[in-house]
Write a protein that holds these residues in place. Structure first.
Motif, mmCIF file in Angstrom:
data_model
loop_
_atom_site.group_PDB
_atom_site.id
_atom_site.type_symbol
_atom_site.label_atom_id
_atom_site.label_comp_id
_atom_site.label_asym_id
_atom_site.label_seq_id
_atom_site.Cartn_x
_atom_site.Cartn_y
_atom_site.Cartn_z
ATOM 1 N N TYR A 148 31.810 58.959 44.023
ATOM 2 C CA TYR A 148 31.452 59.485 45.344
ATOM 3 C C TYR A 148 30.944 58.414 46.310
ATOM 4 O O TYR A 148 30.558 58.733 47.418
ATOM 5 C CB TYR A 148 30.399 60.592 45.212
ATOM 6 N N ASN A 175 39.769 54.823 46.720
ATOM 7 C CA ASN A 175 40.085 54.711 45.290
ATOM 8 C C ASN A 175 40.814 53.414 44.938
ATOM 9 O O ASN A 175 41.724 53.389 44.115
ATOM 10 C CB ASN A 175 40.905 55.916 44.807
ATOM 11 N N GLU A 196 33.294 72.307 51.390
ATOM 12 C CA GLU A 196 34.456 72.260 50.496
ATOM 13 C C GLU A 196 35.481 73.340 50.818
ATOM 14 O O GLU A 196 36.682 73.099 50.798
ATOM 15 C CB GLU A 196 33.986 72.463 49.051
ATOM 16 N N LYS A 230 37.206 72.591 54.212
ATOM 17 C CA LYS A 230 37.978 71.353 54.194
ATOM 18 C C LYS A 230 38.194 70.958 52.738
ATOM 19 O O LYS A 230 37.451 70.146 52.188
ATOM 20 C CB LYS A 230 37.174 70.276 54.937
ATOM 21 N N PRO A 231 39.185 71.579 52.098
ATOM 22 C CA PRO A 231 39.338 71.378 50.646
ATOM 23 C C PRO A 231 39.492 69.916 50.247
ATOM 24 O O PRO A 231 39.174 69.554 49.128
ATOM 25 C CB PRO A 231 40.604 72.163 50.304
ATOM 26 N N ASP A 232 39.977 69.071 51.177
ATOM 27 C CA ASP A 232 40.196 67.671 50.795
ATOM 28 C C ASP A 232 38.957 66.803 51.029
ATOM 29 O O ASP A 232 39.029 65.587 50.933
ATOM 30 C CB ASP A 232 41.400 67.094 51.534
ATOM 31 N N ASN A 249 36.459 66.278 49.219
ATOM 32 C CA ASN A 249 36.144 65.485 48.019
ATOM 33 C C ASN A 249 37.423 65.124 47.265
ATOM 34 O O ASN A 249 37.401 64.960 46.040
ATOM 35 C CB ASN A 249 35.207 66.270 47.097
ATOM 36 N N LYS A 250 38.512 64.995 48.011
ATOM 37 C CA LYS A 250 39.812 64.756 47.373
ATOM 38 C C LYS A 250 39.786 63.486 46.509
ATOM 39 O O LYS A 250 40.167 63.515 45.340
ATOM 40 C CB LYS A 250 40.880 64.637 48.465
ATOM 41 N N GLY A 251 39.305 62.410 47.099
ATOM 42 C CA GLY A 251 39.281 61.118 46.390
ATOM 43 C C GLY A 251 38.459 61.201 45.106
ATOM 44 O O GLY A 251 38.976 60.903 44.007
ATOM 45 N N LEU A 305 37.573 63.744 43.381
ATOM 46 C CA LEU A 305 38.124 64.683 42.402
ATOM 47 C C LEU A 305 39.376 64.134 41.725
ATOM 48 O O LEU A 305 39.640 64.416 40.556
ATOM 49 C CB LEU A 305 38.401 66.031 43.065
ATOM 50 N N GLU A 306 40.119 63.325 42.475
ATOM 51 C CA GLU A 306 41.286 62.659 41.860
ATOM 52 C C GLU A 306 40.833 61.724 40.739
ATOM 53 O O GLU A 306 41.432 61.668 39.669
ATOM 54 C CB GLU A 306 42.051 61.852 42.916
ATOM 55 N N GLN A 310 39.810 63.739 37.783
ATOM 56 C CA GLN A 310 40.974 64.216 37.044
ATOM 57 C C GLN A 310 41.577 63.083 36.200
ATOM 58 O O GLN A 310 41.921 63.273 35.031
ATOM 59 C CB GLN A 310 42.002 64.754 38.038
#
Lengths: 574, 323
Positions: A337, A344, A468, A471-473, A475-477, A479-480, A483
């Protein structure tokens, strides 16, 4: 003539004194006044909202230095006043050391209506200062008030609080049911994590790709060493075309973090250096060979120029600059974060195994973070408890986490807050300006110091963290990365424990201060050993630190830990 | 009877003498009241900030309790002093403090004197002012800045010193601030660099106060510059040197907290851990105010004893002293 004048003055002075005494006597004690005021409050409360507490100003002194935002947004302050009658004023101290400031604040005795301080577990040094103050009758007993609350009354229910919070922080046996310290940041459910944090060393993705290495396959310090050698031989450059260091410090500067050589650290459950061996015997790292093993490993890295020579001492700004310039192939410790790795560029490496074998995620059942207390000098302490309870409620959290309805958010069909697009845009473009809106979502946590507990934003607001859903993205970075690291899989197999940290009992240990100092010395000695000329010198340094720990009562402390572990109320985390 | 009268007369005379002395003192003070008024803020300052806080020294003998305050807390005698001397580190702490202090008090002593002599020999006043300005400037930098600069200059690989070493064919990766052997030179020379100019002011003022006729007479007698310095300047500023030396002894157990705290690293902690850093850890950070006060008091008392002793010695041997 002169004599007469003297007589006259004496009479006048005596009369004034008598008159003053009479006036004072007529005044009576302050309690009836307080009762009268309370009566007036009750009358005034008629026709007020159900959240109304009292028409008063509450001042809080927060010993958390720069983590505190002192000012409140005027509109939010007005809303709080309308809802509760309270005007809240926070003051931050402890910019150059929160513990030092707390010690000085308690000694000075001039405290406002409530105080807030760091306290992640009862082993933190602040706990002993607060306990001393409680023993010396400096704080109100808050146990009777907790029963009359909506949220905080959960603290009195069985199985809500984690062990350490229940018996180590709040209801310490020595206080016979009284509670002087209210722990914050307690999740509503055990094992609740808002964010999927992936901490540890990270490697530049382009370098890993270029070397054809899957960073997740690096699970031992020896493999890390081989990788660092390959990086050095690869002659990689930073953004300015300069040579890079294979291993750089943590993104927060020179800190000795276990994650870089986890299989060489007798770290214990939460990194305090106490752990059980294969036979269940509690040992401190100084009683094992792991300190020396680590010194040998680090000496090798420094000697072969695989690690930045200032790995353990670099200032935070230089470390961040290094990360931004890609000057380190591997960052010693960072997480997904941090804004320095928003794109990333760096991906997680490992995680490395532990001394017990393969990596396993360790989670505490529930953990606290900060705490608050009410000094004995505060009138009507129940008002502050009520305010804390309001701020811990969904309604209160909505105000301090999401701001004002209509201005900062709208409610969706389910009644959950949806942040306004312009607020989210402002947060992206100008976080400093956005913070002026004055709620936690944009960086002002004013409500957390009393109400930051019973956490479950997913249940309360339909999203685990601010913005969240809209704006779903957002925390995109991160969360990627989570994953990629297989966070969910690791969490499923996590070791979730409840209990006490190894240092939770240091306050009641006779030589506690000396032992604390010797433990700090041991950590410093390790760094000294890393920079020693050879392994013999490193061994001498570590032996001396171990002897100092022995003199400071390490063996007796371990005996105390064993004794505590036998009591189900004080069982250890490890 | 006659004898009694003479005794009474002597007593009366002595009383009268004291009274007239007192009235003379008041008259003299009245004549120079402007000067005494100027002095007043200083006296008030010292009373408020130095003398009244001394009452807090009782904490060294008390188990401080938050609710009872300094004077209400129970007495515990010499417990803190026993605690300190039972700590295995105490000898090392005292030794480190004394070594650093001795370097600052004894080894550093000639530097400001030499600088003041050099200033005195610069005849062009503009040039002298420029040199003085340059020499005084570092005094106004905080130790945070000075140590920050040192960290950069002495950094491994990228620091100026290591760059020069590499340029000369050396390794250039020495981490000086982590080396125990580099601690004393770094501490001493940074102390000299920062404070030599400022400390030279008083010596320079003392040199300026020497009667020029002495130099003229020496010149006529054929004395060269070195002879003039040796036989006129140095004896002329001897009282100043002695007074400043005695005053500096008062801080012998206080080796300068800011500088040492900032220069302290795990690598040099064996020689850089001093009483002041220990007080901060045990006294302030651990909330043991009584313990911290006891160590602070010990530093002060030893300093006071040294000042009194050396003052007497200086009075006897050099006829120069504080009082």
């Amino acid at each position: 003539m002169t004599l007469n004048r003297t007589h006259l003055w004496s009479k006048l002075t005596a009369l004034t004194i008598v008159f003053s005494i009479l006036l004072t006597a007529c005044g009576g004690s302050s309690e009836p006044n307080a009762a009268k005021e309370a009566g007036t409050e009750k009358e005034a409360a008629a026709g007020k909202p159900s959240t109304w507490i009292a028409d008063r100003k509450i001042k809080g002194l927060i010993f958390m230095g720069s983590d505190v935002t002192e000012g409140m947004n005027p509109d939010i302050a007005k809303k709080l006043k309308e809802m509760t009658g309270i005007e809240l004023e926070l003051q931050a101290v402890g910019h150059d050391g929160s513990k030092k400031a707390l010690a000085a604040g308690l000694a000075a005795g001039d405290l406002p209506d409530f105080i807030g301080y760091y306290l992640n577990h009862s082993g933190r040094p602040e706990m002993e200062l607060v306990n001393k103050a409680a023993r010396e009758d400096m704080f109100h007993d808050l146990a009777p008030f907790l029963k009359d609350t909506n949220i905080y009354k959960k603290y009195t229910e069985d199985d809500y609080l984690p062990l350490d919070t229940k018996y180590g922080v709040l209801f310490r046996p020595e206080f016979n049911g009284s509670a002087y310290t209210i722990h914050l940041n307690i999740p509503r459910e055990g094992g609740y994590e808002v964010r999927k944090y992936v901490p540890g060393p990270y490697i530049r993705k382009d370098i890993a790709d270029s070397l054809g290495v899957d960073p997740r396959s690096i699970t031992t310090s020896e493999q890390l060493y081989e990788l660092a050698k390959k990086i050095k031989d690869g002659n990689f450059k930073d953004k300015n075309g300069k040579d890079i260091y294979p291993i750089g410090p943590t993104v927060w500067g020179g800190i000795d973090r276990d994650v870089l050589y986890n299989d060489l650290v007798w770290t214990g459950f939460n990194g305090e250096g106490f752990k059980r061996d294969g036979n269940g015997v509690i040992l401190h790292e100084s009683q094992t060979e792991y300190g020396l093993k680590r010194a040998e490993f680090v000496q090798k890295l420094i000697r072969e120029k695989l690690m930045h020579p200032e790995y353990y001492s670099m200032e935070e700004n230089r470390a961040k600059e290094g990360v931004l310039n890609d000057s380190f192939a591997i960052i010693g410790d960072v997480h997904n974060y941090v804004i320095e790795n928003k794109d990333n560029r760096y991906i997680p490496l490992g995680p490395l195994n532990s001394v017990d074998g393969s990596y396993q995620m360790n989670l505490t059942y529930k953990g606290g973070y900060g705490a608050w207390s009410i000094p004995k000098t505060t009138n009507n302490p129940e008002d502050i408890v009520k305010l804390a309870d309001f701020l811990a409620s969904r309604e209160g959290k909505l105000l301090w986490k999401y701001g004002l309805e209509g201005r900062d958010y709208d409610l969706d069909a389910k009644g959950n807050p949806v942040p306004k697009q312009e607020v989210l845009d402002l947060l992206d473009k100008d976080p400093v300006k956005a913070k002026e809106l004055g709620f936690a979502g944009v960086g002002n946590d004013w409500g957390w110091y009393l109400g930051g507990t019973d956490l479950n934003d997913l249940a309360d607001f339909g999203e685990a963290s601010y913005g969240e859903a809209a704006k779903p993205d957002v925390n995109k970075g991160p969360l990627e990365i989570a994953q990629y690291w297989r966070y969910d899989e690791k969490k499923q197999q996590a070791n979730i424990k409840d209990g006490y940290a190894a240092l939770a009992f240091i306050g009641e240990f006779g030589k506690g201060t000396q032992l604390n100092m010797a433990l700090d010395k041991y950590k410093e000695s390790l760094i000294r050993a890393y920079y020693a000329k050879d392994l013999n010198e490193a061994k001498a340094i570590l032996d001396s630190a171990a002897a100092q720990l022995k003199t400071a009562g390490l063996d007796d402390y371990i005996k105390l830990l064993k004794k505590k572990d036998q009591d189900p109320k004080t069982k250890l985390l490890f | 009877m006659e004898r009694n009268t003479s005794v009474i007369n002597a007593a009366e005379l002595s009383g009268l003498g004291r009274a007239s002395e007192r009235s003379r003192l008041w008259r003299r003070m009245g004549r120079h009241y402007q000067l005494y008024l100027l002095l007043l803020p200083c006296i008030v300052f010292f009373i408020i900030f130095s003398y009244i806080p001394m009452a807090g020294l009782v904490l060294a003998f008390k188990d401080y309790q938050f609710n009872k305050g300094i004077f209400g807390s129970p007495w515990i005698g010499l417990t803190y002093f026993e605690m300190f001397f039972q700590d295995p580190q105490s000898i090392q702490l005292i030794r480190n403090t004394l070594i650093i202090s001795a370097m600052k008090v004894f080894l550093a002593l000639p530097f400001p004197i030499i600088l003041a002599l050099m200033f005195n020999e610069v005849r062009n006043s503009r040039l002298r002012n420029l040199f003085q300005g340059i020499a005084y400037l570092p005094h106004f930098f905080s130790w945070v800045i000075v140590v920050g600069m040192l960290q950069r200059i002495l950094a491994p690989d990228t620091g100026l010193v290591n760059q020069v070493i590499s340029w000369l064919g050396g390794d250039g990766s020495t981490f000086f601030l982590m080396e125990e052997s580099a601690f004393y030179p770094t501490m001493f020379w940074s102390y000299i660099w920062k404070d030599v100019g400022w400390s030279s002011i008083i010596y320079y003022a003392a040199i300026v106060g020497i009667n020029p006729a002495l130099y003229e007479a020496a010149k006529m007698d054929g004395a060269n510059k070195w002879r003039q310095i040796w036989h006129i300047t140095l004896p002329g500023i001897r009282p100043t040197i002695i007074v400043l030396f005695i005053l500096s002894l008062g801080n012998i157990l206080s080796a300068g907290f800011d500088q040492i705290y900032l220069l302290k690293t795990p690598g040099n902690m064996n020689v850089s851990e001093i009483l002041d850093t220990y007080i901060i850890y045990m006294g302030l950070e651990s909330g043991q105010f009584g313990f911290g006060t006891a160590i602070g008091m010990m530093q002060g008392v030893i300093g006071l004893i040294l000042v009194l002793t050396v003052n007497q010695v200086a009075k006897k041997w050099f006829q120069s002293s504080l009082w």
